[in-house]
Design an enzyme around this catalytic site. Structure first.
Site, PDB file in Angstrom:
ATOM      1  N   ASP A   1      -2.249  -4.961  -0.051  1.00 30.57           N
ATOM      2  CA  ASP A   1      -1.924  -6.264   0.542  1.00 30.57           C
ATOM      3  C   ASP A   1      -2.796  -6.592   1.754  1.00 30.57           C
ATOM      4  OD1 ASP A   1      -0.710  -4.274   2.066  1.00 30.57           O
ATOM      5  OD2 ASP A   1       1.311  -5.076   1.878  1.00 30.57           O
TER       6      ASP A   1
ATOM      7  N   GLN B   1       0.817  -1.223   0.000  1.00 30.69           N
ATOM      8  CA  GLN B   1       0.000   0.000   0.000  1.00 30.69           C
ATOM      9  C   GLN B   1       0.852   1.275   0.000  1.00 30.69           C
ATOM     10  OE1 GLN B   1      -3.218  -1.307   3.180  1.00 30.69           O
ATOM     11  NE2 GLN B   1      -3.830   0.465   1.991  1.00 30.69           N
ATOM     12  N   HIS B   2       0.213   2.378  -0.310  1.00 32.85           N
ATOM     13  CA  HIS B   2       0.740   3.755  -0.135  1.00 32.85           C
ATOM     14  C   HIS B   2       1.845   4.194  -1.093  1.00 32.85           C
ATOM     15  CE1 HIS B   2      -1.432   3.408   3.638  1.00 32.85           C
ATOM     16  NE2 HIS B   2      -0.556   2.574   4.148  1.00 32.85           N
TER      17      HIS B   2
END
EC number: 2.7.1.17
Length: 495
Positions: free
Chosen positions: A248, A85-86
């Site tokens: 994830d 992520q991110h």
């Protein structure tokens, strides 16, 4: 074989990419593959990756998984992608990547995040406006950082994607995002499930970022079909459908069957996460709880601790122990490690919220300073952080009958017992430890089926619990663990 329905699940993480072939009819995982990534590390907490590595690893892991499963890639009906992520991937108007991807664990943009948080009115303002409190790892501060540090790159931005969005773009040529992974950008409202365009205009009034946003799609909607050239490159059926995919954690939820209230997933990886499905966006007043959207049509309140197996690994290295020797020492020491406490905040910490903290050992005496107590204290200390987070989720209305454990640490029976005792909840592992890759494959089967309500049935069939791993709390242990946890809370309060 006509009595199979084959799907490819991909999990592109920080350390590497994993691929898995699922037969959605039998629920069996037929084969797996893996390939490593390396990190670009620099001063000020820079953590980046070359996106070409992801594509190479994707290809290698897929070829391995197909070979291990002994199946023909032409039989693959769909692909699902899970991604870390991110992270920020920037493309120009030719679809070329402009610079290495900045990752979730990058802390170089902390000053930019602080300024954006002030603009939003602090933690309360961020919670009210977005439903989450933006943190340095989130995508939004990376955009401001790019504008200020790399203005020439910024001028050429035509597309802003997360890692899993980028892989879907490579597969299909389409720029899309789904609600789960989008929740971690910091420019997405988790209650209304829409981009926060004014926040991007605050970063750049020209409207460039707004124009570069991917289209939002629902979790059960496919992105499209795989491009013929990529299908050939991967050795896969050119009619394969590419699912919406997700972050994830969202794919890990699907891969542990955590798609209705009552189940908690706890991941014991290099960082620790605890999350549970919610049907409504009940945003916690606690800044540490991220009420992300799920990639199954609901919400996924989540906490993440920065220190887990990195801390246990550091003690193992210090004492030169392999995993078996380490576990044997943990068992030798009593609960509470005879008064030895470790606050394992080697990377600072997110839960409890102590970004500038360092690790410490407390309560040492001439008699309790033993290898066994040190080993016990690090496992307890990291698990107490997860208990702290679980208590925050419970305070926000979470009820759970059991905890589903995934990640490297879940393979240790010793650690499973410690988790059960500290949480006072039964824990069980899923048979498939690669929960995110499995979740991605299940989601691909769901997107392929075209049935909006078919996910529960797929999870029922494909997510198998490992009965041998079931671990129940022991009453006497629970009481002793509670005392040790209260001591941990007192130590944390002094920081």
């Amino acid at each position: 074989m006509a009595n199979q329905q084959l799907f490819l699940g991909i999990d592109c993480g920080t350390q590497g990419t994993k691929a898995l072939i699922l037969d959605a009819l039998s629920g069996q995982v037929l084969g797996q593959g893996a390939a490593a990534h390396s990190m670009i590390s620099g001063a000020n907490g820079r953590r980046e990756q070359d996106t070409q590595q992801w594509l190479d690893a994707f290809t290698q892991a897929t070829h391995q998984a197909l070979a291990a499963a002994g199946v023909d890639g032409q039989a693959i009906l769909g692909i699902g992608v899970s991604g870390q992520q991110h992270g920020l991937v920037l493309l120009d108007d030719q679809g070329q990547v402009l610079r290495p991807a900045k990752l979730w664990c990058d802390t170089e943009t902390t000053p930019e995040n602080d300024r954006l948080l002030t603009h939003l009115g602090g933690e309360d303002g961020s919670l009210e406006r977005l439903g989450v409190v933006i943190a340095p790892g989130y995508t939004v501060s990376k955009l401001l950082w790019t504008r200020e540090q790399h203005p020439q790159v910024f001028e050429r931005i035509a597309s802003v994607l997360l890692p899993h969005d980028f892989l879907n773009y490579w597969l299909t040529g389409r720029h899309c995002s789904e609600y789960g992974d989008a929740s971690g950008t910091g420019y997405f409202n988790v209650r209304t499930r829409q981009w926060d365009v004014p926040l991007l205009q605050h970063i750049d009034p020209s409207g460039r970022l707004q124009a570069a946003l991917p289209e939002l799609i629902e979790a059960h909607q496919p992105v499209g079909r795989i491009l013929p050239a990529i299908a050939q490159h991967l050795g896969i059926n050119p009619d394969a459908v590419v699912a919406s995919g997700g972050g994830d954690n969202m794919m890990g939820a699907i891969g542990t069957g955590n798609i209705q209230p009552g189940v908690i997933t706890m991941s014991l990886g290099s960082s620790g996460t605890v999350y549970a499905y919610a049907a409504e966006p009940t945003v916690s007043p606690q800044p540490s709880v991220a009420t992300f959207c799920s990639s199954s049509g609901g919400w996924l309140p989540l906490i993440c601790t920065m220190n887990l197996t990195n801390a246990t690994g550091a003690i193992r290295e210090l004492l030169d122990l392999d995993i078996d020797a380490f576990n044997a020492l943990v068992v030798q020491a009593p609960i509470g490690a005879e008064g030895v406490s470790m606050l394992p905040f080697l990377n600072g910490e997110r839960v409890p919220a102590l970004p500038h903290a360092t690790g410490s050992l407390l309560g040492l005496t001439t008699t309790n300073l033993t290898r066994a107590n040190l080993c016990r204290a690090v496992v307890e200390g990291t698990t107490f952080g997860l208990r702290y987070g679980l208590d925050l989720l419970r305070a926000n209305g979470l009820k759970a009958q059991s905890i589903r454990l995934i990640g490297g640490g879940s393979k240790s029976p010793v650690w499973r017992q410690i988790v059960a005792d500290i949480m006072d909840t039964t824990v069980i592992c899923t048979e498939q430890s690669e929960a995110a890759a499995l979740g991605a494959a299940i989601q691909a089967a769901w997107c392929h089926s075209g049935q909006q309500d078919g996910l529960a049935e797929l999870c029922e069939r494909c997510v198998k619990l490992d009965p041998a791993s079931e671990t129940r709390p022991v009453a006497a242990h629970v009481a002793a663990s509670q005392q040790a946890y209260e001591r941990y809370r007192q130590h944390v309060a002094t920081l």
